[in-house]
Design an enzyme around this catalytic site. Structure first.
Site, PDB file in Angstrom:
ATOM      1  N   LYS A 121       0.315  -1.185   0.139  1.00 47.63           N
ATOM      2  CA  LYS A 121      -0.015  -0.154  -0.002  1.00 47.63           C
ATOM      3  C   LYS A 121       1.269   1.520  -0.443  1.00 47.63           C
ATOM      4  O   LYS A 121       0.433   2.903  -0.779  1.00 47.63           O
ATOM      5  CB  LYS A 121      -1.260   0.379   0.767  1.00 47.63           C
ATOM      6  CG  LYS A 121      -2.045  -1.100   1.381  1.00 47.63           C
ATOM      7  CD  LYS A 121      -2.628  -0.899   2.406  1.00 47.63           C
ATOM      8  CE  LYS A 121      -1.515  -1.361   3.281  1.00 47.63           C
ATOM      9  NZ  LYS A 121      -1.896  -2.553   4.273  1.00 47.63           N
ATOM     10  N   THR A 122       1.936   0.960   1.205  1.00 49.25           N
ATOM     11  CA  THR A 122       2.630   2.536   1.509  1.00 49.25           C
ATOM     12  C   THR A 122       3.328   2.983  -0.613  1.00 49.25           C
ATOM     13  O   THR A 122       3.809   4.081  -0.980  1.00 49.25           O
ATOM     14  CB  THR A 122       3.909   2.284   2.568  1.00 49.25           C
ATOM     15  OG1 THR A 122       3.018   2.266   3.702  1.00 49.25           O
ATOM     16  CG2 THR A 122       4.364   3.802   2.426  1.00 49.25           C
ATOM     17  N   GLU A 165      -3.456   5.984   1.631  1.00 51.64           N
ATOM     18  CA  GLU A 165      -3.088   3.973   2.413  1.00 51.64           C
ATOM     19  C   GLU A 165      -5.183   3.978   2.744  1.00 51.64           C
ATOM     20  O   GLU A 165      -5.947   5.031   3.308  1.00 51.64           O
ATOM     21  CB  GLU A 165      -2.607   3.846   2.763  1.00 51.64           C
ATOM     22  CG  GLU A 165      -1.578   4.312   2.253  1.00 51.64           C
ATOM     23  CD  GLU A 165      -0.284   3.148   2.950  1.00 51.64           C
ATOM     24  OE1 GLU A 165      -0.325   2.528   4.045  1.00 51.64           O
ATOM     25  OE2 GLU A 165       0.609   3.782   3.556  1.00 51.64           O
TER      26      GLU A 165
END
Length: 464
Positions: A121-122, A165
């Site tokens: 995600k990051t 996110e």
């Protein structure tokens, strides 16, 4: 023009303001003109960055840190019920707002892209933030890590796109209503909150149900859990579903990923046309993250060739295969990987980028619950390294579980034929690595806890 600060959040108090998710929201609110205050357990660069934006940051938790005129108290799922500032809020009748609700309010009136999945995600959120900014679109973003470029995990931009996110760990991603949702993978993790894959699927289905009508779901065509989810949500006809990956039936098909040292080049087939672009991080895993970002940007109407070129501006995010330095011919790299899939992906990426080099790992397990459920798989991942040092479990928000120790990982690693050893004293690690490493080696500090602090200490010891 971005929306104004909601009245109920114009004087917010954040408990745990230094956390990755919390600090991002606090920064955006401060940049929008809110009078931000909060507390954290210890001093940090993040606390200083917040103060530079005008926020008041207290160190330690105490009831009198909560200002009399605070309009709300923002908390994450990690804040315990007995926190004195939370108790003070209850006594005074100050509204308590979960981090996810605060983030959702910041997205009001904008075009949100929400990035979900057990891992990646990051990186994917960062790739989008950097590339959209490079195209002059001035996005707002909230990321779970600091970018190498902007040097921040969050920013209030003047454009109409908000990249965030979407955290599945506590189901908080159910609060968002994205125009574009990305789902990178669907795997069993966060064992304190999910008991089975069925619960995971139900949670992600709820998230997909939050995508705005007329919006787009971008989802992996390669990962088994993501494919299963795609089948489960295929009946939703008011959104477009775009799949990406190496699978032959992917809508955005990855044809080739070519290693270029600690970078790579990816070729995709999109709308019948081939497109090749650079990704400034190594490995197929990160290349696929870039393709997910590409598909999401195209869904927003951004020309593919423009976005592909802009994705090359991404230079990484802290703790995601971040080169910390080199000493006496030994490179030290920091990896946030703490789930077996992430560990395997990062180790394979490093091996592909530095063929012929020995890879030494210092691994710190994260959470007792995760180790209990996935310790065997973590140990098997470490078999990809030439040698590993395994630290004690980083507890984060959890209390110990009887019988759950790093030995679960070490035993599994040895069973898989790995060269692995325990180390209970973190202070001893630089000496241990100095005794193991030789010129040409790569050292990975790996895990989501404070193992990241070891990189500079290892480099200093190697230089001595």
């Amino acid at each position: 023009m971005a929306p104004a600060v909601p009245t109920t959040m114009d004087r917010p108090h954040f408990i745990g303001i230094g956390g990755a998710g919390m600090s991002g929201i606090a920064k955006i609110l401060a940049q929008r003109g809110a009078r931000v205050a909060g507390s954290d357990a210890k001093e940090s660069a993040t606390a200083e960055a917040l103060r530079a934006l005008g926020a008041t940051v207290h160190i330690g938790h105490a009831a009198d840190h909560l200002d009399e005129d605070a309009t709300c108290v923002v908390v994450s799922s990690a804040i315990r019920a007995d926190n004195p500032e939370l108790a003070a809020a209850a006594e005074r009748g100050v509204p308590v707002v979960h981090r996810s609700d605060a983030l959702a309010r910041l997205m009001d009136g904008l075009r949100p892209i929400a990035v979900a999945g057990t891992h990646g995600k990051t990186t994917t959120t960062s790739m989008l933030a950097v590339s959209l900014a490079a195209l002059g679109l001035d996005p707002s973003y909230a990321i779970g890590g600091d970018l190498d470029g902007p040097g921040s995990n969050a920013r209030h931009g003047g454009g109409d796109i908000f990249v965030a996110e979407a955290d599945e760990s506590d189901r908080s991603f159910h609060k968002y209503a994205p125009e574009v949702a990305i789902i990178l993978n669907v795997e069993l993790d966060h064992h304190a909150n999910y008991a089975s894959m069925d619960e995971i699927y139900e949670s992600f289905e709820t998230f997909v149900g939050r995508v705005r009508p007329g919006g787009t779901l971008v989802v992996s065509a390669d990962q088994a859990g993501a494919r299963e989810l795609t089948e489960r949500v295929s009946g939703r006809h008011d959104i477009e579903i775009v799949t990406y990956g190496a699978a032959e039936d992917a809508d955005v098909r990855v044809l080739k990923v070519t290693p270029r040292g600690l970078a790579s080049e990816v070729t995709v087939l999109l709308n019948g046309k081939m497109l090749t672009f650079a990704v400034s991080v190594p490995g197929s895993h990160y290349a696929h993250n870039a393709v997910a970002a590409l598909a999401a940007g195209v869904a927003l109407g951004i020309p593919a060739h423009n976005l592909a070129s802009a994705l090359g501006k991404y230079t990484g995010v802290k703790r995601r295969l971040q080169l910390k330095g080199e000493a006496n011919g030994v490179q030290v790299i920091d990896s946030y990987a703490h789930h077996p899939t992430e560990m395997t992906a990062d180790l394979e990426a490093i091996r592909g980028a530095a063929a012929g080099s020995r890879v030494l790992v210092v691994f710190q397990p994260h959470l007792f619950s995760r180790t209990q459920e996935l310790g065997t798989e973590m140990g098997q991942s470490l078999a990809l390294a030439d040698a590993s040092v395994v630290l004690d479990i980083y507890p984060a928000r959890e209390d110990p579980i009887p019988g759950v120790t790093s030995d679960l990982i070490i035993d599994a690693a040895k069973e898989a034929g790995a060269d692995v050893r325990p180390e209970h004293a973190m202070a001893a690690v630089p000496d241990v690595i100095a005794g193991m490493a030789r010129p040409g080696d790569l050292v990975l500090t790996m895990g989501a806890g404070d193992v990241t602090d070891l990189g500079p200490k290892i480099l200093a010891r190697l230089e001595s």
